[in-house]
Design a protein around this motif. Structure first.
Motif, PDB file in Angstrom:
ATOM      1  N   GLN A   1       0.843  -1.184   0.000  1.00 17.84           N
ATOM      2  CA  GLN A   1       0.000   0.000   0.000  1.00 17.84           C
ATOM      3  C   GLN A   1       0.879   1.235   0.000  1.00 17.84           C
ATOM      4  O   GLN A   1       1.655   1.445   0.933  1.00 17.84           O
ATOM      5  CB  GLN A   1      -0.941   0.022   1.204  1.00 17.84           C
ATOM      6  CG  GLN A   1      -1.932   1.162   1.151  1.00 17.84           C
ATOM      7  CD  GLN A   1      -3.058   1.008   2.147  1.00 17.84           C
ATOM      8  OE1 GLN A   1      -2.939   0.282   3.136  1.00 17.84           O
ATOM      9  NE2 GLN A   1      -4.180   1.659   1.892  1.00 17.84           N
ATOM     10  N   ALA A   2       0.754   2.025  -1.050  1.00 21.02           N
ATOM     11  CA  ALA A   2       1.487   3.275  -1.163  1.00 21.02           C
ATOM     12  C   ALA A   2       0.640   4.398  -0.592  1.00 21.02           C
ATOM     13  O   ALA A   2      -0.595   4.283  -0.534  1.00 21.02           O
ATOM     14  CB  ALA A   2       1.827   3.543  -2.618  1.00 21.02           C
ATOM     15  N   PRO A   3       1.262   5.495  -0.185  1.00 21.22           N
ATOM     16  CA  PRO A   3       0.500   6.619   0.374  1.00 21.22           C
ATOM     17  C   PRO A   3      -0.574   7.104  -0.601  1.00 21.22           C
ATOM     18  O   PRO A   3      -0.305   7.329  -1.780  1.00 21.22           O
ATOM     19  CB  PRO A   3       1.570   7.690   0.591  1.00 21.22           C
ATOM     20  CG  PRO A   3       2.833   6.935   0.770  1.00 21.22           C
ATOM     21  CD  PRO A   3       2.710   5.747  -0.142  1.00 21.22           C
ATOM     22  N   GLY A   4      -1.790   7.215  -0.104  1.00 25.37           N
ATOM     23  CA  GLY A   4      -2.889   7.720  -0.919  1.00 25.37           C
ATOM     24  C   GLY A   4      -3.470   6.724  -1.892  1.00 25.37           C
ATOM     25  O   GLY A   4      -4.346   7.075  -2.686  1.00 25.37           O
ATOM     26  N   LYS A   5      -2.990   5.475  -1.844  1.00 24.16           N
ATOM     27  CA  LYS A   5      -3.477   4.455  -2.768  1.00 24.16           C
ATOM     28  C   LYS A   5      -4.069   3.293  -2.005  1.00 24.16           C
ATOM     29  O   LYS A   5      -3.794   3.099  -0.821  1.00 24.16           O
ATOM     30  CB  LYS A   5      -2.341   3.972  -3.675  1.00 24.16           C
ATOM     31  CG  LYS A   5      -1.820   5.033  -4.622  1.00 24.16           C
ATOM     32  CD  LYS A   5      -0.839   4.430  -5.613  1.00 24.16           C
ATOM     33  CE  LYS A   5      -0.382   5.459  -6.624  1.00 24.16           C
ATOM     34  NZ  LYS A   5       0.557   4.865  -7.632  1.00 24.16           N
ATOM     35  N   GLU A   6      -4.875   2.503  -2.703  1.00 26.88           N
ATOM     36  CA  GLU A   6      -5.440   1.317  -2.087  1.00 26.88           C
ATOM     37  C   GLU A   6      -4.398   0.190  -2.037  1.00 26.88           C
ATOM     38  O   GLU A   6      -3.464   0.149  -2.844  1.00 26.88           O
ATOM     39  CB  GLU A   6      -6.671   0.852  -2.880  1.00 26.88           C
ATOM     40  CG  GLU A   6      -7.839   1.812  -2.805  1.00 26.88           C
ATOM     41  CD  GLU A   6      -9.097   1.232  -3.417  1.00 26.88           C
ATOM     42  OE1 GLU A   6     -10.147   1.897  -3.343  1.00 26.88           O
ATOM     43  OE2 GLU A   6      -9.036   0.123  -3.976  1.00 26.88           O
ATOM     44  N   ARG A   7      -4.601  -0.697  -1.096  1.00 27.10           N
ATOM     45  CA  ARG A   7      -3.708  -1.853  -1.006  1.00 27.10           C
ATOM     46  C   ARG A   7      -3.913  -2.752  -2.223  1.00 27.10           C
ATOM     47  O   ARG A   7      -5.046  -2.960  -2.666  1.00 27.10           O
ATOM     48  CB  ARG A   7      -4.000  -2.633   0.279  1.00 27.10           C
ATOM     49  CG  ARG A   7      -3.065  -3.806   0.517  1.00 27.10           C
ATOM     50  CD  ARG A   7      -3.192  -4.321   1.923  1.00 27.10           C
ATOM     51  NE  ARG A   7      -4.554  -4.728   2.245  1.00 27.10           N
ATOM     52  CZ  ARG A   7      -4.984  -4.947   3.473  1.00 27.10           C
ATOM     53  NH1 ARG A   7      -4.171  -4.773   4.496  1.00 27.10           N
ATOM     54  NH2 ARG A   7      -6.223  -5.350   3.672  1.00 27.10           N
ATOM     55  N   GLU A   8      -2.799  -3.276  -2.750  1.00 31.43           N
ATOM     56  CA  GLU A   8      -2.889  -4.161  -3.907  1.00 31.43           C
ATOM     57  C   GLU A   8      -2.087  -5.434  -3.665  1.00 31.43           C
ATOM     58  O   GLU A   8      -1.084  -5.437  -2.949  1.00 31.43           O
ATOM     59  CB  GLU A   8      -2.370  -3.464  -5.171  1.00 31.43           C
ATOM     60  CG  GLU A   8      -0.893  -3.149  -5.182  1.00 31.43           C
ATOM     61  CD  GLU A   8      -0.375  -2.697  -6.536  1.00 31.43           C
ATOM     62  OE1 GLU A   8      -1.111  -2.783  -7.544  1.00 31.43           O
ATOM     63  OE2 GLU A   8       0.790  -2.253  -6.597  1.00 31.43           O
ATOM     64  N   LEU A   9      -2.547  -6.500  -4.285  1.00 31.87           N
ATOM     65  CA  LEU A   9      -1.824  -7.765  -4.246  1.00 31.87           C
ATOM     66  C   LEU A   9      -0.601  -7.647  -5.143  1.00 31.87           C
ATOM     67  O   LEU A   9      -0.720  -7.266  -6.305  1.00 31.87           O
ATOM     68  CB  LEU A   9      -2.715  -8.909  -4.719  1.00 31.87           C
ATOM     69  CG  LEU A   9      -2.032 -10.255  -4.895  1.00 31.87           C
ATOM     70  CD1 LEU A   9      -1.563 -10.804  -3.562  1.00 31.87           C
ATOM     71  CD2 LEU A   9      -2.977 -11.246  -5.577  1.00 31.87           C
ATOM     72  N   VAL A  10       0.555  -7.961  -4.615  1.00 32.70           N
ATOM     73  CA  VAL A  10       1.787  -7.955  -5.394  1.00 32.70           C
ATOM     74  C   VAL A  10       2.028  -9.336  -6.005  1.00 32.70           C
ATOM     75  O   VAL A  10       2.272  -9.477  -7.205  1.00 32.70           O
ATOM     76  CB  VAL A  10       2.995  -7.557  -4.522  1.00 32.70           C
ATOM     77  CG1 VAL A  10       4.283  -7.626  -5.326  1.00 32.70           C
ATOM     78  CG2 VAL A  10       2.784  -6.171  -3.928  1.00 32.70           C
ATOM     79  N   ALA A  11       1.964 -10.357  -5.155  1.00 35.09           N
ATOM     80  CA  ALA A  11       2.205 -11.726  -5.615  1.00 35.09           C
ATOM     81  C   ALA A  11       1.692 -12.684  -4.565  1.00 35.09           C
ATOM     82  O   ALA A  11       1.650 -12.355  -3.377  1.00 35.09           O
ATOM     83  CB  ALA A  11       3.696 -11.965  -5.853  1.00 35.09           C
ATOM     84  N   HIS A  12       1.295 -13.892  -5.024  1.00 33.92           N
ATOM     85  CA  HIS A  12       1.001 -14.932  -4.056  1.00 33.92           C
ATOM     86  C   HIS A  12       1.454 -16.278  -4.586  1.00 33.92           C
ATOM     87  O   HIS A  12       1.708 -16.444  -5.790  1.00 33.92           O
ATOM     88  CB  HIS A  12      -0.454 -14.928  -3.588  1.00 33.92           C
ATOM     89  CG  HIS A  12      -1.469 -15.258  -4.628  1.00 33.92           C
ATOM     90  ND1 HIS A  12      -1.604 -16.507  -5.205  1.00 33.92           N
ATOM     91  CD2 HIS A  12      -2.429 -14.500  -5.187  1.00 33.92           C
ATOM     92  CE1 HIS A  12      -2.601 -16.480  -6.064  1.00 33.92           C
ATOM     93  NE2 HIS A  12      -3.108 -15.281  -6.079  1.00 33.92           N
ATOM     94  N   ILE A  13       1.590 -17.210  -3.670  1.00 34.73           N
ATOM     95  CA  ILE A  13       2.109 -18.533  -4.005  1.00 34.73           C
ATOM     96  C   ILE A  13       1.326 -19.580  -3.224  1.00 34.73           C
ATOM     97  O   ILE A  13       1.084 -19.435  -2.025  1.00 34.73           O
ATOM     98  CB  ILE A  13       3.631 -18.613  -3.707  1.00 34.73           C
ATOM     99  CG1 ILE A  13       4.205 -19.971  -4.122  1.00 34.73           C
ATOM    100  CG2 ILE A  13       3.934 -18.297  -2.239  1.00 34.73           C
ATOM    101  CD1 ILE A  13       5.733 -20.002  -4.108  1.00 34.73           C
ATOM    102  N   THR A  14       0.915 -20.625  -3.917  1.00 36.45           N
ATOM    103  CA  THR A  14       0.178 -21.704  -3.262  1.00 36.45           C
ATOM    104  C   THR A  14       1.141 -22.654  -2.557  1.00 36.45           C
ATOM    105  O   THR A  14       2.359 -22.578  -2.732  1.00 36.45           O
ATOM    106  CB  THR A  14      -0.647 -22.502  -4.278  1.00 36.45           C
ATOM    107  OG1 THR A  14       0.265 -23.214  -5.137  1.00 36.45           O
ATOM    108  CG2 THR A  14      -1.527 -21.579  -5.110  1.00 36.45           C
ATOM    109  N   SER A  15       0.596 -23.560  -1.780  1.00 44.28           N
ATOM    110  CA  SER A  15       1.437 -24.529  -1.087  1.00 44.28           C
ATOM    111  C   SER A  15       2.173 -25.422  -2.079  1.00 44.28           C
ATOM    112  O   SER A  15       3.240 -25.951  -1.764  1.00 44.28           O
ATOM    113  CB  SER A  15       0.601 -25.374  -0.127  1.00 44.28           C
ATOM    114  OG  SER A  15      -0.436 -26.030  -0.830  1.00 44.28           O
TER     115      SER A  15
END
Length: 120
Positions: A39-53
């Motif tokens: 989450q950057a200042p003034g912006k909404e939180r965003e998914l950067v990356a995810h990984i499954t098991s």
């Protein structure tokens, strides 16, 4: 008590690299998807990356080819290797995980966040 603890943030020049780590601790039966948000200042939180098991990864378009997510299931840890960093990558990065605790209840957990600043 399940916790996610992040480390590795800091100040880096444009073009530089950082590696974030997030370790899960507590009474854990299994960890499913693990991911990094920012989450950057003034912006909404965003998914950067995810990984499954099983190791399947997903990235937001803006970081493809520059960031790599990985995990060590034995260490209950997820990593985010960030290369070719840009000023627009500046944000608070938070770890997230779907964890089944020892009591066999599933819940989504967040780390406390770590600041990444890309600036000359």
């Amino acid at each position: 008590q399940v916790q996610l603890v992040e480390s590795g943030g800091g100040l880096v020049q444009p073009g530089g690299s950082l590696r974030l780590s997030c370790a899960a601790s507590g009474s854990i039966f299994r960890i499913d998807v693990m991911g990094w948000y920012r989450q950057a200042p003034g912006k909404e939180r965003e998914l950067v990356a995810h990984i499954t098991s099983g190791g399947t990864t997903t990235y937001v378009d803006s970081v493809k080819g520059r960031f790599t997510i990985s995990r060590d299931n034995a260490k209950k840890t997820v990593y985010l290797q960030m290369n070719s960093l840009k000023p627009e990558d500046t944000a608070v990065y938070s770890c997230n995980a779907d964890i089944i605790s020892g009591g066999l209840s599933s819940r989504n957990y967040w780390g406390q966040g770590t600041q990444v600043t890309v600036s000359s």
